[in-house]
Write a protein that holds these residues in place. Structure first.
Motif, PDB file in Angstrom:
ATOM      1  N   MET A   1       1.423  -7.720   8.782  1.00 24.07           N
ATOM      2  CA  MET A   1       0.262  -8.424   8.282  1.00 24.07           C
ATOM      3  C   MET A   1       0.560  -8.898   6.847  1.00 24.07           C
ATOM      4  N   TYR A   2       0.121 -10.104   6.547  1.00 21.01           N
ATOM      5  CA  TYR A   2       0.322 -10.632   5.206  1.00 21.01           C
ATOM      6  C   TYR A   2      -0.708 -10.063   4.236  1.00 21.01           C
ATOM      7  N   VAL A   3      -0.218  -9.701   3.061  1.00 18.27           N
ATOM      8  CA  VAL A   3      -1.085  -9.249   1.976  1.00 18.27           C
ATOM      9  C   VAL A   3      -1.331 -10.422   1.040  1.00 18.27           C
ATOM     10  N   CYS A   4      -0.259 -11.122   0.701  1.00 14.75           N
ATOM     11  CA  CYS A   4      -0.327 -12.261  -0.218  1.00 14.75           C
ATOM     12  C   CYS A   4       0.082 -13.529   0.532  1.00 14.75           C
ATOM     13  N   MET A   5      -0.901 -14.381   0.761  1.00  9.54           N
ATOM     14  CA  MET A   5      -0.621 -15.629   1.464  1.00  9.54           C
ATOM     15  C   MET A   5       0.097 -16.632   0.559  1.00  9.54           C
ATOM     16  N   CYS A   6      -0.166 -16.576  -0.737  1.00 12.25           N
ATOM     17  CA  CYS A   6       0.441 -17.538  -1.670  1.00 12.25           C
ATOM     18  C   CYS A   6       1.961 -17.425  -1.703  1.00 12.25           C
ATOM     19  N   HIS A   7       2.474 -16.190  -1.582  1.00  9.01           N
ATOM     20  CA  HIS A   7       3.914 -15.956  -1.675  1.00  9.01           C
ATOM     21  C   HIS A   7       4.480 -15.357  -0.395  1.00  9.01           C
ATOM     22  N   ALA A   8       3.702 -15.360   0.681  1.00  8.68           N
ATOM     23  CA  ALA A   8       4.130 -14.863   1.996  1.00  8.68           C
ATOM     24  C   ALA A   8       4.684 -13.447   1.909  1.00  8.68           C
ATOM     25  N   VAL A   9       3.933 -12.563   1.253  1.00  6.49           N
ATOM     26  CA  VAL A   9       4.346 -11.171   1.102  1.00  6.49           C
ATOM     27  C   VAL A   9       3.588 -10.332   2.126  1.00  6.49           C
ATOM     28  N   THR A  10       4.333  -9.544   2.873  1.00  6.88           N
ATOM     29  CA  THR A  10       3.723  -8.716   3.912  1.00  6.88           C
ATOM     30  C   THR A  10       3.379  -7.332   3.375  1.00  6.88           C
ATOM     31  N   GLY A  39      -4.689 -14.279  -6.835  1.00  8.57           N
ATOM     32  CA  GLY A  39      -5.208 -12.949  -7.140  1.00  8.57           C
ATOM     33  C   GLY A  39      -6.050 -12.317  -6.052  1.00  8.57           C
ATOM     34  N   SER A  40      -6.267 -13.002  -4.937  1.00  7.37           N
ATOM     35  CA  SER A  40      -7.132 -12.442  -3.896  1.00  7.37           C
ATOM     36  C   SER A  40      -6.518 -11.231  -3.209  1.00  7.37           C
ATOM     37  N   CYS A  41      -5.232 -11.015  -3.362  1.00  9.63           N
ATOM     38  CA  CYS A  41      -4.571  -9.888  -2.701  1.00  9.63           C
ATOM     39  C   CYS A  41      -4.512  -8.632  -3.566  1.00  9.63           C
ATOM     40  N   VAL A  42      -4.907  -8.718  -4.818  1.00 15.08           N
ATOM     41  CA  VAL A  42      -4.748  -7.592  -5.739  1.00 15.08           C
ATOM     42  C   VAL A  42      -5.523  -6.361  -5.274  1.00 15.08           C
ATOM     43  N   ARG A  43      -6.711  -6.553  -4.746  1.00 20.31           N
ATOM     44  CA  ARG A  43      -7.482  -5.389  -4.268  1.00 20.31           C
ATOM     45  C   ARG A  43      -6.782  -4.702  -3.100  1.00 20.31           C
ATOM     46  N   ARG A  44      -6.184  -5.467  -2.214  1.00 15.74           N
ATOM     47  CA  ARG A  44      -5.456  -4.861  -1.095  1.00 15.74           C
ATOM     48  C   ARG A  44      -4.228  -4.133  -1.614  1.00 15.74           C
ATOM     49  N   ILE A  45      -3.556  -4.709  -2.599  1.00 16.29           N
ATOM     50  CA  ILE A  45      -2.393  -4.048  -3.197  1.00 16.29           C
ATOM     51  C   ILE A  45      -2.828  -2.739  -3.841  1.00 16.29           C
ATOM     52  N   GLN A  46      -3.952  -2.744  -4.545  1.00 12.20           N
ATOM     53  CA  GLN A  46      -4.467  -1.516  -5.152  1.00 12.20           C
ATOM     54  C   GLN A  46      -4.776  -0.475  -4.073  1.00 12.20           C
ATOM     55  N   ALA A  47      -5.340  -0.911  -2.963  1.00 15.26           N
ATOM     56  CA  ALA A  47      -5.646   0.013  -1.873  1.00 15.26           C
ATOM     57  C   ALA A  47      -4.365   0.618  -1.306  1.00 15.26           C
TER      58      ALA A  47
END
Length: 92
Positions: A1-10, A39-47
């Protein structure tokens, strides 16, 4: 599953970065750039950091310090008392 769509980071890439020692969103970003664009993925990264034993994000630490309810906590559990302020407030 992608976490960051901007940089295609899973999610797996973020987990590997955590396993390699990254313990903050900024350190994750240094390796794979996740969280550096919109920055929309930062909360998922924190989780993910929290799930893998890294220190909780500042918001979680502040909520705990203020005695606010944990979203995952049991709603029937008795809340911990909030300590009284140590200094009196002045009213001008």
């Amino acid at each position: 599953m992608y976490v960051c769509m901007c940089h295609a980071v899973t999610e797996d890439q973020v987990k590997r970065a955590i396993d390699a020692g990254a313990d903050t969103p900024r350190r994750i970003a240094k390796g794979c750039k996740a969280g550096t664009d919109c920055g929309s993925c930062v909360r998922r990264i924190q989780a993910l950091l929290g799930e893998h034993g890294a220190r909780p994000c500042p918001t979680a630490r502040l909520a705990a310090k203020l005695g606010l309810a944990d979203p995952g906590a049991d709603p029937e559990a008795e809340p911990e008392p909030v300590p009284a302020p140590t200094a009196a407030l002045r009213v001008a």
